[in-house]
Design a protein around this motif. Structure first.
Motif, PDB file in Angstrom:
ATOM      1  N   HIS A 171       0.840  -1.205   0.000  1.00 46.27           N
ATOM      2  CA  HIS A 171       0.000   0.000   0.000  1.00 46.27           C
ATOM      3  C   HIS A 171       0.877   1.259   0.000  1.00 46.27           C
ATOM      4  CE1 HIS A 171      -3.265   2.766   1.010  1.00 46.27           C
ATOM      5  NE2 HIS A 171      -2.480   3.246   1.967  1.00 46.27           N
ATOM      6  N   THR A 172       1.912   1.244   0.827  1.00 47.63           N
ATOM      7  CA  THR A 172       2.796   2.413   0.919  1.00 47.63           C
ATOM      8  C   THR A 172       3.524   2.649  -0.394  1.00 47.63           C
ATOM      9  OG1 THR A 172       3.122   1.967   3.285  1.00 47.63           O
ATOM     10  CG2 THR A 172       4.683   3.451   2.215  1.00 47.63           C
ATOM     11  N   ALA A 173       4.042   1.582  -0.996  1.00 50.27           N
ATOM     12  CA  ALA A 173       4.760   1.717  -2.270  1.00 50.27           C
ATOM     13  C   ALA A 173       3.864   2.306  -3.355  1.00 50.27           C
ATOM     14  CB  ALA A 173       5.307   0.368  -2.703  1.00 50.27           C
ATOM     15  N   LYS A 174       2.653   1.826  -3.440  1.00 51.71           N
ATOM     16  CA  LYS A 174       1.728   2.336  -4.453  1.00 51.71           C
ATOM     17  C   LYS A 174       1.356   3.794  -4.173  1.00 51.71           C
ATOM     18  CE  LYS A 174       0.302   0.440  -7.441  1.00 51.71           C
ATOM     19  NZ  LYS A 174       0.847   0.308  -8.811  1.00 51.71           N
ATOM     20  N   LYS A 175       1.164   4.114  -2.905  1.00 49.94           N
ATOM     21  CA  LYS A 175       0.822   5.482  -2.520  1.00 49.94           C
ATOM     22  C   LYS A 175       1.935   6.450  -2.913  1.00 49.94           C
ATOM     23  CE  LYS A 175      -0.593   8.217   1.523  1.00 49.94           C
ATOM     24  NZ  LYS A 175      -0.856   8.166   2.991  1.00 49.94           N
ATOM     25  N   LEU A 176       3.188   5.971  -2.861  1.00 53.00           N
ATOM     26  CA  LEU A 176       4.338   6.800  -3.194  1.00 53.00           C
ATOM     27  C   LEU A 176       4.696   6.748  -4.674  1.00 53.00           C
ATOM     28  CD1 LEU A 176       6.527   5.950  -0.078  1.00 53.00           C
ATOM     29  CD2 LEU A 176       5.456   8.152  -0.574  1.00 53.00           C
ATOM     30  N   GLY A 177       3.852   6.098  -5.458  1.00 51.21           N
ATOM     31  CA  GLY A 177       4.069   6.045  -6.898  1.00 51.21           C
ATOM     32  C   GLY A 177       5.247   5.196  -7.314  1.00 51.21           C
ATOM     33  N   CYS A 178       5.547   4.164  -6.526  1.00 51.92           N
ATOM     34  CA  CYS A 178       6.706   3.317  -6.810  1.00 51.92           C
ATOM     35  C   CYS A 178       6.362   2.223  -7.820  1.00 51.92           C
ATOM     36  CB  CYS A 178       7.218   2.669  -5.526  1.00 51.92           C
ATOM     37  SG  CYS A 178       7.906   3.850  -4.341  1.00 51.92           S
ATOM     38  N   GLN A 179       7.380   1.812  -8.537  1.00 55.23           N
ATOM     39  CA  GLN A 179       7.268   0.666  -9.446  1.00 55.23           C
ATOM     40  C   GLN A 179       7.994  -0.557  -8.885  1.00 55.23           C
ATOM     41  OE1 GLN A 179       8.582   3.805 -10.748  1.00 55.23           O
ATOM     42  NE2 GLN A 179       6.432   4.345 -11.034  1.00 55.23           N
ATOM     43  N   TYR A 180       8.850  -0.328  -7.876  1.00 52.07           N
ATOM     44  CA  TYR A 180       9.640  -1.406  -7.278  1.00 52.07           C
ATOM     45  C   TYR A 180       9.336  -1.519  -5.786  1.00 52.07           C
ATOM     46  CZ  TYR A 180      12.598  -1.765 -11.439  1.00 52.07           C
ATOM     47  OH  TYR A 180      13.049  -1.971 -12.716  1.00 52.07           O
ATOM     48  N   LEU A 181       9.366  -2.756  -5.303  1.00 54.93           N
ATOM     49  CA  LEU A 181       9.276  -3.039  -3.882  1.00 54.93           C
ATOM     50  C   LEU A 181      10.537  -3.813  -3.525  1.00 54.93           C
ATOM     51  CD1 LEU A 181       7.395  -2.802  -1.379  1.00 54.93           C
ATOM     52  CD2 LEU A 181       6.621  -5.123  -1.899  1.00 54.93           C
ATOM     53  N   CYS A 182      11.400  -3.201  -2.713  1.00 51.13           N
ATOM     54  CA  CYS A 182      12.699  -3.793  -2.355  1.00 51.13           C
ATOM     55  C   CYS A 182      12.582  -4.354  -0.947  1.00 51.13           C
ATOM     56  CB  CYS A 182      13.791  -2.741  -2.436  1.00 51.13           C
ATOM     57  SG  CYS A 182      13.840  -1.878  -4.037  1.00 51.13           S
ATOM     58  N   LEU A 183      12.368  -5.653  -0.863  1.00 51.39           N
ATOM     59  CA  LEU A 183      12.013  -6.311   0.391  1.00 51.39           C
ATOM     60  C   LEU A 183      13.219  -6.889   1.113  1.00 51.39           C
ATOM     61  CD1 LEU A 183       8.876  -8.472  -0.538  1.00 51.39           C
ATOM     62  CD2 LEU A 183       8.899  -6.486   0.984  1.00 51.39           C
ATOM     63  N   ASP A 184      13.293  -6.678   2.423  1.00 48.65           N
ATOM     64  CA  ASP A 184      14.185  -7.464   3.265  1.00 48.65           C
ATOM     65  C   ASP A 184      13.786  -8.931   3.093  1.00 48.65           C
ATOM     66  OD1 ASP A 184      15.317  -8.880   5.470  1.00 48.65           O
ATOM     67  OD2 ASP A 184      15.372  -7.043   6.647  1.00 48.65           O
ATOM     68  N   GLN A 185      14.779  -9.806   2.972  1.00 47.70           N
ATOM     69  CA  GLN A 185      14.474 -11.206   2.703  1.00 47.70           C
ATOM     70  C   GLN A 185      13.546 -11.823   3.750  1.00 47.70           C
ATOM     71  OE1 GLN A 185      17.442 -14.266   3.626  1.00 47.70           O
ATOM     72  NE2 GLN A 185      18.936 -12.653   3.994  1.00 47.70           N
ATOM     73  N   ILE A 186      13.588 -11.317   4.982  1.00 43.33           N
ATOM     74  CA  ILE A 186      12.726 -11.840   6.042  1.00 43.33           C
ATOM     75  C   ILE A 186      11.252 -11.614   5.710  1.00 43.33           C
ATOM     76  CG2 ILE A 186      12.098 -11.577   8.478  1.00 43.33           C
ATOM     77  CD1 ILE A 186      15.015 -10.814   9.015  1.00 43.33           C
ATOM     78  N   LEU A 187      10.963 -10.577   4.947  1.00 46.15           N
ATOM     79  CA  LEU A 187       9.586 -10.233   4.610  1.00 46.15           C
ATOM     80  C   LEU A 187       9.107 -10.868   3.310  1.00 46.15           C
ATOM     81  CD1 LEU A 187       9.654  -6.411   5.433  1.00 46.15           C
ATOM     82  CD2 LEU A 187       8.873  -8.275   6.904  1.00 46.15           C
ATOM     83  N   CYS A 188       9.995 -11.615   2.657  1.00 41.59           N
ATOM     84  CA  CYS A 188       9.667 -12.151   1.340  1.00 41.59           C
ATOM     85  C   CYS A 188       8.935 -13.484   1.457  1.00 41.59           C
ATOM     86  CB  CYS A 188      10.942 -12.320   0.523  1.00 41.59           C
ATOM     87  SG  CYS A 188      10.621 -12.846  -1.168  1.00 41.59           S
ATOM     88  N   SER A 189       7.631 -13.435   1.268  1.00 41.03           N
ATOM     89  CA  SER A 189       6.799 -14.640   1.272  1.00 41.03           C
ATOM     90  C   SER A 189       6.081 -14.740  -0.070  1.00 41.03           C
ATOM     91  CB  SER A 189       5.764 -14.570   2.392  1.00 41.03           C
ATOM     92  OG  SER A 189       4.847 -13.509   2.157  1.00 41.03           O
ATOM     93  N   SER A 190       5.631 -15.947  -0.394  1.00 39.42           N
ATOM     94  CA  SER A 190       4.902 -16.141  -1.649  1.00 39.42           C
ATOM     95  C   SER A 190       3.674 -15.242  -1.715  1.00 39.42           C
ATOM     96  CB  SER A 190       4.488 -17.610  -1.796  1.00 39.42           C
ATOM     97  OG  SER A 190       5.619 -18.438  -1.890  1.00 39.42           O
ATOM     98  N   ALA A 191       2.956 -15.144  -0.579  1.00 42.22           N
ATOM     99  CA  ALA A 191       1.732 -14.349  -0.556  1.00 42.22           C
ATOM    100  C   ALA A 191       2.027 -12.870  -0.778  1.00 42.22           C
ATOM    101  CB  ALA A 191       1.013 -14.543   0.780  1.00 42.22           C
ATOM    102  N   ARG A 192       3.074 -12.364  -0.124  1.00 41.47           N
ATOM    103  CA  ARG A 192       3.391 -10.936  -0.276  1.00 41.47           C
ATOM    104  C   ARG A 192       3.883 -10.632  -1.688  1.00 41.47           C
ATOM    105  NH1 ARG A 192       5.853  -9.556   4.495  1.00 41.47           N
ATOM    106  NH2 ARG A 192       4.018  -8.402   5.171  1.00 41.47           N
ATOM    107  N   VAL A 193       4.701 -11.522  -2.238  1.00 44.04           N
ATOM    108  CA  VAL A 193       5.205 -11.305  -3.597  1.00 44.04           C
ATOM    109  C   VAL A 193       4.057 -11.349  -4.601  1.00 44.04           C
ATOM    110  CG1 VAL A 193       6.667 -12.234  -5.431  1.00 44.04           C
ATOM    111  CG2 VAL A 193       7.518 -12.144  -3.083  1.00 44.04           C
ATOM    112  N   LYS A 194       3.141 -12.287  -4.418  1.00 50.28           N
ATOM    113  CA  LYS A 194       1.992 -12.371  -5.323  1.00 50.28           C
ATOM    114  C   LYS A 194       1.156 -11.097  -5.255  1.00 50.28           C
ATOM    115  CE  LYS A 194      -2.056 -15.174  -6.478  1.00 50.28           C
ATOM    116  NZ  LYS A 194      -2.843 -16.396  -6.136  1.00 50.28           N
ATOM    117  N   ALA A 195       0.918 -10.618  -4.027  1.00 49.93           N
ATOM    118  CA  ALA A 195       0.133  -9.386  -3.876  1.00 49.93           C
ATOM    119  C   ALA A 195       0.856  -8.198  -4.505  1.00 49.93           C
ATOM    120  CB  ALA A 195      -0.133  -9.129  -2.397  1.00 49.93           C
ATOM    121  N   ALA A 196       2.165  -8.162  -4.362  1.00 44.35           N
ATOM    122  CA  ALA A 196       2.943  -7.056  -4.926  1.00 44.35           C
ATOM    123  C   ALA A 196       2.911  -7.085  -6.448  1.00 44.35           C
ATOM    124  CB  ALA A 196       4.383  -7.130  -4.428  1.00 44.35           C
TER     125      ALA A 196
END
Length: 242
Positions: A171-196
């Motif tokens: 939500h924050t990335a989209k609000k800031l007009g971003c095209q990339y989401l640079c995730l800490d590996q700890i936050l990288c899950s299949s569900a989050r990547v799919k949503a992104a």
């Protein structure tokens, strides 16, 4: 999927130095991440910390040193056996020295709101004048850096660097007009990547230094790139994939 050299190749060569990026290029890495701060005289310099203490043979705040003074330091502190001195480079000098690079994530660093505005404005201006072929992607943990780019109507692709799950990263990335989401590996899950990816974001994951961890993350559909301090070790994964 891309393998991205973190600060050049942080664990293998002096970080955020021209020598470090040339080392990564010698391995076949053509995509990188680096850190940007402003010197005392308003120049974009490639360094991670607010001070030069950890990475150089000197001490003091980056913001209190001119670009010339920074260029006279030796930034090979973590690699004492490196066979050449490595100054803190200007962004423009690094890009001129390494024209082979395909893309760089330029992570803007700031320790207060005023610094955030200033480094974002300087980075925007630099990109407007840049004539090289390297794709420059503007990223930051600092929301003020990214909101400044929105205000300036920067045409450069930009990305939110995320190390916590709150506020909601996508939500924050989209609000800031971003095209990339640079995730800490700890936050990288299949569900989050799919949503992104469903939200139209390109997912880059940092900092991935273990081969088995890299294998697991690479298997997540939608992960576009892995950022690593140890490109020579993780190249095996990409060679296997080829």
């Amino acid at each position: 999927m891309k393998l991205i050299g973190h600060r050049g190749a942080r664990d293998e060569a002096p970080e955020n130095t021209i020598a470090g990026f040339k080392h990564g290029i010698s391995l076949g890495i053509l995509d990188f991440e680096l850190d940007l701060r402003l010197s005392k005289d308003g120049q974009l310099v490639v360094i991670h910390d607010a001070t030069v203490d950890r990475t150089t043979n000197s001490s003091g705040k980056v913001a209190k040193l001119t670009a010339k003074e920074l260029s006279q330091l030796n930034a090979q502190f973590a690699h004492p056996l490196w066979d050449q001195a490595c100054p803190v480079p200007l962004l423009k000098d690094l890009l001129n020295a390494c024209p082979e690079i395909n893309s760089i994530q330029l992570e803007m660093k700031a320790d207060n709101r005023a610094e955030a505005y200033a480094v974002a404005e300087a980075t925007h201006e630099f990109c407007q004048q840049y004539k090289g072929k390297t794709n420059l992607i503007l990223t930051s943990l600092n929301r003020h850096c990214l909101t400044t780019l929105v205000r300036l109507k920067s045409p450069q692709p930009r990305g939110l660097v995320v190390e916590y799950s709150f506020p909601p990263p996508i939500h924050t990335a989209k609000k800031l007009g971003c095209q990339y989401l640079c995730l800490d590996q700890i936050l990288c899950s299949s569900a989050r990547v799919k949503a992104a990816t469903n939200a139209g974001l390109t997912v880059s994951v940092w900092t991935v230094n273990e081969l088995e961890v890299a294998r697991k993350l690479a298997a997540i559909r939608g992960v576009s790139s892995l950022i690593t301090d140890r490109p020579s070790e993780l190249m095996e994964l990409f060679q296997d994939a080829a």
